[in-house]
Design an enzyme around this catalytic site. Structure first.
Site, PDB file in Angstrom:
ATOM      1  CD  GLU A   1      -8.945  -0.934   4.082  1.00 54.28           C
ATOM      2  OE1 GLU A   1      -8.609  -0.470   5.182  1.00 54.28           O
ATOM      3  OE2 GLU A   1      -9.163  -0.226   3.097  1.00 54.28           O
TER       4      GLU A   1
ATOM      5  CG  HIS B   1     -12.825   3.582   2.845  1.00 57.92           C
ATOM      6  ND1 HIS B   1     -13.577   4.532   3.484  1.00 57.92           N
ATOM      7  CD2 HIS B   1     -11.537   3.879   3.104  1.00 57.92           C
ATOM      8  CE1 HIS B   1     -12.782   5.393   4.102  1.00 57.92           C
ATOM      9  NE2 HIS B   1     -11.533   5.019   3.873  1.00 57.92           N
TER      10      HIS B   1
ATOM     11  CG  ASN C   1      -1.866   1.103   1.315  1.00 59.17           C
ATOM     12  OD1 ASN C   1      -1.812   2.025   0.498  1.00 59.17           O
ATOM     13  ND2 ASN C   1      -2.762   1.051   2.289  1.00 59.17           N
TER      14      ASN C   1
ATOM     15  NE  ARG D   1      -6.152   1.662  -0.242  1.00 63.26           N
ATOM     16  CZ  ARG D   1      -6.214   2.776   0.467  1.00 63.26           C
ATOM     17  NH1 ARG D   1      -5.167   3.206   1.112  1.00 63.26           N
ATOM     18  NH2 ARG D   1      -7.337   3.439   0.545  1.00 63.26           N
TER      19      ARG D   1
ATOM     20  NE  ARG E   1     -10.248  12.937   2.761  1.00 65.62           N
ATOM     21  CZ  ARG E   1      -9.985  11.640   2.871  1.00 65.62           C
ATOM     22  NH1 ARG E   1     -10.899  10.801   3.363  1.00 65.62           N
ATOM     23  NH2 ARG E   1      -8.820  11.164   2.485  1.00 65.62           N
TER      24      ARG E   1
END
Ligand code: AMP
Length: 411
Positions: free
Chosen positions: A395, A191, A18, A102, A252
């Site tokens: 993940e 996601h 990743n 990823r 965010r």
């Protein structure tokens, strides 16, 4: 003379990478039993104070750390390769079946994990305008890994792929179609590997096949997103063209009137880049109360801090709106699953998000909600019509599973 040597075991290890703009996270898994052999993180790449932390999980050995400048992603991956080799898990091992990367943005085009070739690389590059922060870093990771092991299958697993099943009614913004198409403006969602993994794991927890259940997945980490999953397929998700849309997140804003941006430009005299930084890095929980860690926010609330309380209330209000919206989108909901850092750990967030929704068949058992565990578990009382679950996301395992499934199929 016939050979007495047993045929070599098929390669079963997958390295998951990743690659962020200044970091690389990695895990090496053995897919025969999904065992994690090693994991680590390289941080602050390109700075004087880079750090590599490597954990040799297979041997239960102590974690090792290297500090000092690591110039770029190539140097970072070489350092990772050295650490793995020191554990007898080198990238040159015949047991390594593939590297799974990823990749944040796969656009409309990539609906499934994909073996990387030059055409795939070019397409990921073409998507940079819609993922300027993420795709360049992902590409650097892929190119570096390919240079290290050119013969090895490299697989891209896209954050957006799970959401490509969204119907047009959910994926389109209500703006001029020609403009939208020219600039590839639509809702992609992110996601996706987590939403895929958690929705499947939730079905398993209920003892059902994913095709039989409708699930609302709430991925609440520093970034946060919700998804509505009908029979194993995503039908709506809260992030959009970029990860900025939807829930209130650590830094965010999530949803707001787009006219706030024109207002900040015209009245506030801010540039596009300044507003981008404001909404992505200085908004959400950190903008509202100065902290983006839910533990700290809860601690402040316990001390009577009103600013932290308001930030929490705004976070929960938005979350509840999405639960209601996705209930309506799905029509029938079998389960709500909480996952990621906040969703897995913050019992008060789960309790507040579901409070008052008894008419929708939703309830939480206070004792079950207080339990801490690494396993998927139900936290709703038996009488509740809708199951509420805590399902730790994974993940890396999902990327490794998808990568291995693809290369095993091809070989
Ligand atoms: P993630 O992005 O999934 O790694 O989640 C990171 C976020 O999870 C942190 O910023 C915290 O807000 C939250 N978090 C992690 N551990 C806990 C905990 N024990 N209690 C509450 N929130 C937590």
């Amino acid at each position: 003379m016939s050979s007495t040597h047993p045929s070599p075991a098929p390669a079963s290890r997958v390295l998951v990478l990743n690659s962020g703009s200044s970091s690389v996270k990695y895990q090496l898994l053995d897919m025969r039993d999904e065992r994690r052999l090693a994991a680590g993180l390289v941080e602050r790449i390109g700075e004087q104070t880079s750090r590599l932390k490597h954990s040799p999980l297979h041997s239960g050995g102590e974690s090792r750390e290297r500090t000092g400048p690591i110039a770029d992603h190539e140097a970072a991956l070489k350092a990772v390769a050295e650490e793995l080799a020191a554990d007898g898990l080198g990238l040159d091992s015949p047991e390594l079946a593939a590297i799974g990367h990823r990749v944040v943005h796969g656009g409309k085009h990539f609906t499934a994990p994909t073996v990387i070739d030059d055409t795939v690389l070019a397409e990921i590059e073409r998507l940079i305008p819609v993922a300027p922060l993420h795709n360049p870093a992902n590409l650097t990771g892929i190119r570096t890994a390919r240079a290290l092991r050119p013969d090895l299958p490299q697989v891209a697993v896209f954050d957006t792929a799970f959401h490509t099943t969204m119907p047009e009614a959910a994926a389109r913004y209500a703006i001029d179609v020609e403009t939208a198409d020219e600039h590839r403006i639509r809702r992609y969602g992110f996601h996706g590997t987590s939403h895929a993994y958690v929705s499947r794991a939730t079905a398993k927890l209920l003892g059902k096949d994913p095709s039989e259940v409708n699930v609302i997945v709430l991925h609440l980490g520093n970034g946060a997103s919700a998804s509505a999953v009908r029979g194993g397929r995503c039908v709506d998700t809260s992030m959009g063209l970029t990860p900025l849309e939807g829930l209130v997140m650590g830094t965010r804003s999530g949803d707001m009137d787009p006219a706030v941006i024109f207002h900040l430009m015209r009245v506030g005299g801010m540039s596009a880049d300044e507003i981008d930084a404001l909404l992505n890095k200085k908004s959400g929980l950190i903008g509202l109360c100065g902290d983006n860690d839910m533990r700290e926010i809860r601690r402040r609330i316990d001390e009577g801090d009103e600013q932290a309380q308001l930030a929490f209330d705004i976070y929960i209000h938005r979350l509840k709106k999405y639960i209601g919206a996705y209930y309506a989108v799905l029509g029938r909901v079998d389960a709500i699953a909480f996952t990621a850092g906040v969703g897995e750990n913050a019992a008060p967030v789960r309790e507040a998000a579901v409070a008052g929704l008894e008419e929708l068949g939703l309830a939480i058992d206070g004792e079950l909600n207080a339990v801490r565990a690494d396993e998927p578990r139900l936290i709703s009382p038996e009488y509740a019509r809708v199951a509420v679950a805590v399902v730790p996301t994974d993940e890396e395992l999902e990327i490794a599973t998808q990568t291995y499934a693809l290369v095993a199929k091809k070989s």
